[in-house]
Write an enzyme that holds these catalytic residues in place. Structure first.
Site, PDB file in Angstrom:
ATOM      1  CB  CYS B 114      -2.321   2.560   9.908  1.00  0.00           C
ATOM      2  SG  CYS B 114      -2.869   2.797   8.209  1.00  0.00           S
ATOM      3  CG  HIS B 262       0.218  -0.225   9.574  1.00  0.00           C
ATOM      4  ND1 HIS B 262      -0.852  -0.918   9.052  1.00  0.00           N
ATOM      5  CD2 HIS B 262       0.456   0.809   8.732  1.00  0.00           C
ATOM      6  CE1 HIS B 262      -1.241  -0.309   7.952  1.00  0.00           C
ATOM      7  NE2 HIS B 262      -0.466   0.727   7.728  1.00  0.00           N
ATOM      8  CG  ASN B 292      -1.774  -0.302   4.303  1.00  0.00           C
ATOM      9  OD1 ASN B 292      -2.636  -0.494   5.146  1.00  0.00           O
ATOM     10  ND2 ASN B 292      -0.982   0.752   4.330  1.00  0.00           N
TER      11      ASN B 292
END
Lengths: 78, 333
Positions: B114, B262, B292
């Protein structure tokens, strides 16, 4: 330390629809949107705002704002 | 020398997984509840025969078309993935050939999750600002879905697959890359991991582990995430990261138009926002359609929300697996 401020801090960790349902004496885990993420947020906020780290096993036994308040007070007095 | 983001495109696989689909397998999780908490309604999932490199190539071709970029002008590929095709060679080499790029270019992979996009931008800036190359094709692609155990409803709910392509140049673009801040803490490595099938545990065979209530906990052949520990790390590291990015760029929070973090999940982003005391309007939430997507959430969010907006100063912050984190400033050209 103000128990109403603690109630507000805990309530903020809930989804909007459940925030008003967080009372001083009731079991906040019984609210619809409570889950493990809410639990983590409550532990983190207590550590940040009140400087008390509650171990997860201890936290499991504390189910109301009052119980959290008493626990934090007792740790602060140690 | 200035370094610019000169284009961003992304690719999503066509298969999808909606909250309703998840609810069919896990009736205890209602679709609406999932979306309220995580901010996610849908995810795109790579099909059985579709791999991260295929997706990265699709994203790159979209970028070339959309911005009229000539393939023969590309000078360097940096490819960030945690779903490499092989242990070796570097997937970036295969991508060079499949995209039909010149053999005179540099190409390599790096392995971050990430935080990967911010690290990739910083590497590109290093290559360009030192005068070594004039442009970089920065690719990100992941298929975490292939690492997720069929019984792991938490990770299934959070992660989606995606690829993105960003063109970074020394000549012109939409945003200038400012100063960077990085962070690393390997003590958290075990909290977000696919443990088996690398060299260290190549011959281990994972077994399903359940808790006392008979709920699935983990299997070391698959993706494991300790949500509580990740939450803890994030809530401490990210506000600090962002204030350090501000410091390094000599800025105060009132000068920032928008924060693109993120997109881990909405609940966590909200927690960080409240902790940082930033207004809701200054935070991007862009999880609904894609979930995500690891290192792709930031480029997807920029593409979806920033190109048509008048944001002058944007803070980017990536954080997660490693632990690894990084942030930077973008300034509109």
């Amino acid at each position: 330390m103000d128990i109403n401020k603690l109630r507000e801090d805990i309530a903020l960790q809930f989804m909007d629809e459940d925030q008003a349902g967080v009372k001083i004496e009731n079991d906040f885990r019984s609210l619809e949107t409570y889950d493990s993420l809410t639990g983590m947020a409550i532990l983190t906020i207590i550590q940040d705002e009140y400087g008390v780290e509650i171990p997860v096993d201890e936290y499991r036994k504390l189910s109301s704002v009052r119980a959290l308040f008493d626990y934090i007070q007792s740790k602060k007095n140690e | 020398m200035n370094t610019y983001i000169s284009g961003i495109s992304y690719y999503l696989p066509s298969d999808t997984l909606s909250n309703e689909d998840i609810n069919k397998d896990f009736p205890e999780w209602e679709a609406e509840k999932i979306s309220n908490k995580t901010g996610i309604k849908n995810r795109h999932i790579a099909s059985k025969n579709e791999f991260a490199s295929d997706m990265a190539i699709n994203a790159a071709n979209k970028l070339f078309d959309e911005y009229k970029i000539k393939k023969e002008g590309i000078e360097f590929i940096i490819y960030c993935t945690q779903s490499p095709d092989y242990f070796l060679p570097s997937t970036a080499c295969i991508i060079q050939q499949r995209l039909g790029l010149p053999t005179s270019i540099g190409a390599f992979d790096f392995n971050l999750g990430c935080s990967g996009y911010v690290y990739g931008l910083s590497l590109a800036k290093g290559l360009i600002s030192s005068g070594m190359v004039g442009n970089v094709l920065l690719l990100m692609a992941n298929t975490y879905s292939k690492y997720i155990h069929p019984l792991d409803k938490s990770n299934k709910t959070i992660f989606g697959d995606a690829a993105s392509a960003t063109y970074i140049t020394s000549t012109e673009g939409f945003w200038n890359l400012g100063e960077f801040v990085w962070g690393t803490d390997g003590s958290g490595a075990g909290n977000l991991i696919v443990k088996n099938n690398g060299i260290r545990y190549r011959n281990e065979e994972g077994v399903d582990i359940y808790d006392e209530e008979n709920k699935f906990v983990k299997n070391d052949d698959y993706l494991y995430m300790n949500g509580g520990e990740i939450f803890n790390f994030t809530s401490k590291a990210v506000p600090k990261l962002i204030s350090n990015v501000l410091l390094k760029n000599n800025l105060t929070p009132d000068k920032i138009d928008i924060y693109v973090l993120h997109q881990a999940n909405k609940y966590m982003l909200e927690f960080i926002r409240r902790k940082m005391k930033v207004e809701k309007e200054k935070f991007i939430y862009n999880l609904e359609k894609t979930g995500n997507t690891v290192s792709n959430t930031i480029p997807i969010a920029i593409k979806d929300t920033c190109f048509d907006a008048k944001y002058e100063k944007i803070i980017l912050a990536g954080f997660g697996v490693g632990y690894s984190w990084g942030g930077c400033l973008l300034t509109k050209v």
